[in-house]
Design an enzyme around this catalytic site. Sequence first.
Site, PDB file in Angstrom:
ATOM      1  N   SER A 150       0.774  -1.610  -0.075  1.00 59.41           N
ATOM      2  CA  SER A 150      -0.284  -0.178   0.118  1.00 59.41           C
ATOM      3  C   SER A 150       1.135   0.975  -0.228  1.00 59.41           C
ATOM      4  O   SER A 150       1.943   1.275   0.535  1.00 59.41           O
ATOM      5  CB  SER A 150      -0.596  -0.038   1.351  1.00 59.41           C
ATOM      6  OG  SER A 150      -1.725   0.993   1.216  1.00 59.41           O
ATOM      7  N   TYR A 163      -1.349  -0.007  10.707  1.00 55.04           N
ATOM      8  CA  TYR A 163      -1.380  -0.180   9.097  1.00 55.04           C
ATOM      9  C   TYR A 163      -0.545  -0.264   8.470  1.00 55.04           C
ATOM     10  O   TYR A 163      -0.216  -1.054   6.853  1.00 55.04           O
ATOM     11  CB  TYR A 163      -2.904  -0.559   8.352  1.00 55.04           C
ATOM     12  CG  TYR A 163      -3.777  -0.319   7.240  1.00 55.04           C
ATOM     13  CD1 TYR A 163      -3.931  -1.579   6.667  1.00 55.04           C
ATOM     14  CD2 TYR A 163      -2.769   0.633   6.378  1.00 55.04           C
ATOM     15  CE1 TYR A 163      -3.825  -2.068   5.353  1.00 55.04           C
ATOM     16  CE2 TYR A 163      -3.151   0.281   5.021  1.00 55.04           C
ATOM     17  CZ  TYR A 163      -3.372  -1.027   4.116  1.00 55.04           C
ATOM     18  OH  TYR A 163      -3.636  -1.759   3.143  1.00 55.04           O
TER      19      TYR A 163
END
Length: 267
Positions: A150, A163
Amino acid sequence: MSGKDFDGFVVVVTGGSTGLGRAIAVETASRGAAVVVINYASSQAEAEETGRLCEAQGAKAVLVQGDVGEDVDCRRIAAAAEPFGRIDALFNNAGVTKFAPNHADLDAVDAEDFLRLYRVNVVGAFQMVRAARALLEAAPQPGAVVNTASIAGVTGIGSSVPYAASKGAMNTMTLSLARGLAPNIRVNAICPGFIDTPWFGKAMADDTVSRMREGVIRSTPLKAASTAEDIAGAAVFLASPASRHVTGETLLVDAGTHLGFASLSMR
Ligand code: NAP
């Protein structure tokens, strides 16, 4: 090159029930993959739909329920490709998050959150590579691993501190494994920005997701809220013959989000 450049390939996609995983699975099938192993954790009906979409493209779909955080499940997912003798491409796409977007609020997350996210996003991907290694090495060309990381793992933005940290770990793991498994296996990652998938709707109201989508369209240089299909092509590129000399790459696929604000105007 696209066309049928995946002709005869055996592909494994974790988290293939919905969103980006489904789009990757269908894209590989449309490019000639013979077999697509579709892993899901809980969304059986959605995984069956992914299977139908792959079969409509002429591929054989093999569904495997499993939690990539469990090593025994990873071995079962990889074993589903065993009858076909090889894995040409492994897409480590399964992922989880916790939404705690105010990164200054250190009490919004705890050690359990870090461990839960790392268990799937980092350890899960590692265990899948280990389980699939022999079959990846059995591919006629170097087998390809493509990790879904990501932009969070590059810039530290994103749904929460754990995350972003987990995706950063996935990126460095991509480099370690690319070095360690060469020359028989290539290992790369994509780093998407916003993707319009069920990801956000699982945790947010529809109007919140709509506002986020509008904000993304306004703020990205390409003025776009990426769909899963917009991103899947980049993931599939990293497993295709066109990227045969690419390994250890972490490719931003974010409609330009990482560029930040527009440059200074001198007018
Ligand atoms: P999604 O539609 O919610 O897909 C997430 C997938 O992960 C689902 O198929 C889910 O399976 C699977 N999964 C979750 N835990 C699992 C586990 N323990 N074992 C196996 N599978 C598991 O969301 P998405 O946006 O397509 O997400 C796919 C990947 O893209 C994730 O790695 C995410 O971090 C990454 N990503 C997303 C965005 C975004 O803006 N959406 C941006 C950057 C990166 P079940 O449904 O069967 O539980």
